[in-house]
Design a protein around this motif. Structure first.
Motif, mmCIF file in Angstrom:
data_model
loop_
_atom_site.group_PDB
_atom_site.id
_atom_site.type_symbol
_atom_site.label_atom_id
_atom_site.label_comp_id
_atom_site.label_asym_id
_atom_site.label_seq_id
_atom_site.Cartn_x
_atom_site.Cartn_y
_atom_site.Cartn_z
ATOM 1 N N SER A 169 1.103 -1.439 -0.254
ATOM 2 C CA SER A 169 0.297 0.235 -0.499
ATOM 3 C C SER A 169 1.230 1.314 0.001
ATOM 4 C CB SER A 169 -0.748 0.188 1.088
ATOM 5 O OG SER A 169 -1.773 -1.191 1.203
ATOM 6 N N SER A 170 1.985 1.027 1.016
ATOM 7 C CA SER A 170 2.929 2.029 0.789
ATOM 8 C C SER A 170 3.653 2.390 -0.503
ATOM 9 C CB SER A 170 3.836 2.304 2.784
ATOM 10 O OG SER A 170 4.697 1.264 2.100
ATOM 11 N N ILE A 171 3.537 1.380 -1.266
ATOM 12 C CA ILE A 171 4.636 1.375 -2.121
ATOM 13 C C ILE A 171 3.344 2.483 -3.844
ATOM 14 C CG2 ILE A 171 5.495 0.475 -4.110
ATOM 15 C CD1 ILE A 171 6.853 -1.836 -2.190
ATOM 16 N N ILE A 172 2.470 1.539 -3.371
ATOM 17 C CA ILE A 172 1.106 2.301 -4.675
ATOM 18 C C ILE A 172 0.957 3.729 -4.272
ATOM 19 C CG2 ILE A 172 -0.893 1.838 -5.076
ATOM 20 C CD1 ILE A 172 -0.483 -0.511 -4.863
ATOM 21 N N ILE A 173 0.857 3.929 -2.654
ATOM 22 C CA ILE A 173 0.516 5.770 -2.512
ATOM 23 C C ILE A 173 1.869 6.483 -2.760
ATOM 24 C CG2 ILE A 173 0.019 6.994 -0.424
ATOM 25 C CD1 ILE A 173 -1.576 4.799 0.669
ATOM 26 N N PHE A 174 3.114 5.905 -2.180
ATOM 27 C CA PHE A 174 3.831 6.823 -2.903
ATOM 28 C C PHE A 174 4.291 6.979 -4.470
ATOM 29 C CE2 PHE A 174 8.872 7.784 -3.354
ATOM 30 C CZ PHE A 174 9.169 8.779 -3.214
ATOM 31 N N SER A 175 4.029 6.044 -4.925
ATOM 32 C CA SER A 175 3.515 5.961 -6.469
ATOM 33 C C SER A 175 2.828 6.857 -6.947
ATOM 34 C CB SER A 175 3.383 4.848 -7.654
ATOM 35 O OG SER A 175 4.400 3.548 -6.926
ATOM 36 N N PHE A 176 2.015 7.213 -6.762
ATOM 37 C CA PHE A 176 0.926 7.774 -7.259
ATOM 38 C C PHE A 176 0.472 9.089 -6.491
ATOM 39 C CE2 PHE A 176 -0.628 3.363 -8.606
ATOM 40 C CZ PHE A 176 -0.733 3.747 -10.115
ATOM 41 N N GLY A 177 0.772 9.715 -5.741
ATOM 42 C CA GLY A 177 0.637 10.907 -4.549
ATOM 43 C C GLY A 177 2.085 11.564 -5.616
ATOM 44 N N SER A 178 1.425 12.838 -4.377
ATOM 45 C CA SER A 178 2.661 13.690 -4.563
ATOM 46 C C SER A 178 2.349 15.073 -3.373
ATOM 47 C CB SER A 178 2.166 14.681 -5.326
ATOM 48 O OG SER A 178 0.405 15.194 -5.062
ATOM 49 N N GLY A 179 3.722 14.972 -2.969
ATOM 50 C CA GLY A 179 3.993 16.479 -1.686
ATOM 51 C C GLY A 179 3.244 15.172 -0.708
ATOM 52 N N SER A 180 3.378 16.544 0.440
ATOM 53 C CA SER A 180 3.290 15.312 1.481
ATOM 54 C C SER A 180 2.173 13.966 1.144
ATOM 55 C CB SER A 180 2.273 16.634 2.955
ATOM 56 O OG SER A 180 0.835 16.610 1.914
#
Length: 72
Positions: A19-30
């Motif tokens: 989950s953290s890898i997916i969030i990091f891949s698609f997220g931005s900033g904070s």
């Protein structure tokens, strides 16, 4: 007890890391910062569960405290 709990510990940490890898891949900033901290926390928690807690359980079961707790 640790051997029976290990599959649950492993699966929960693996899903958190995915989950953290997916969030990091698609997220931005904070959101990426949150994902990074979430992944690091999962890795540290897994290390603690495997090494520290297992060692404590072995020491308790073999020492005086284990005998004291067994007599209660």
């Amino acid at each position: 007890a640790f051997l029976r709990a290990w599959p649950s510990i492993r699966d929960s940490h693996a899903s958190t890391l995915i989950s953290s890898i997916i969030i990091f891949s698609f997220g931005s900033g904070s959101v990426r910062g949150f994902a990074l901290i979430l992944g690091l926390g999962a890795l540290i928690s897994l290390f603690t569960a495997v090494t520290v807690i297992r060692t404590w359980l072995l020491l308790i079961s073999r020492g005086r405290l284990g005998k004291l707790l067994a007599s209660l």
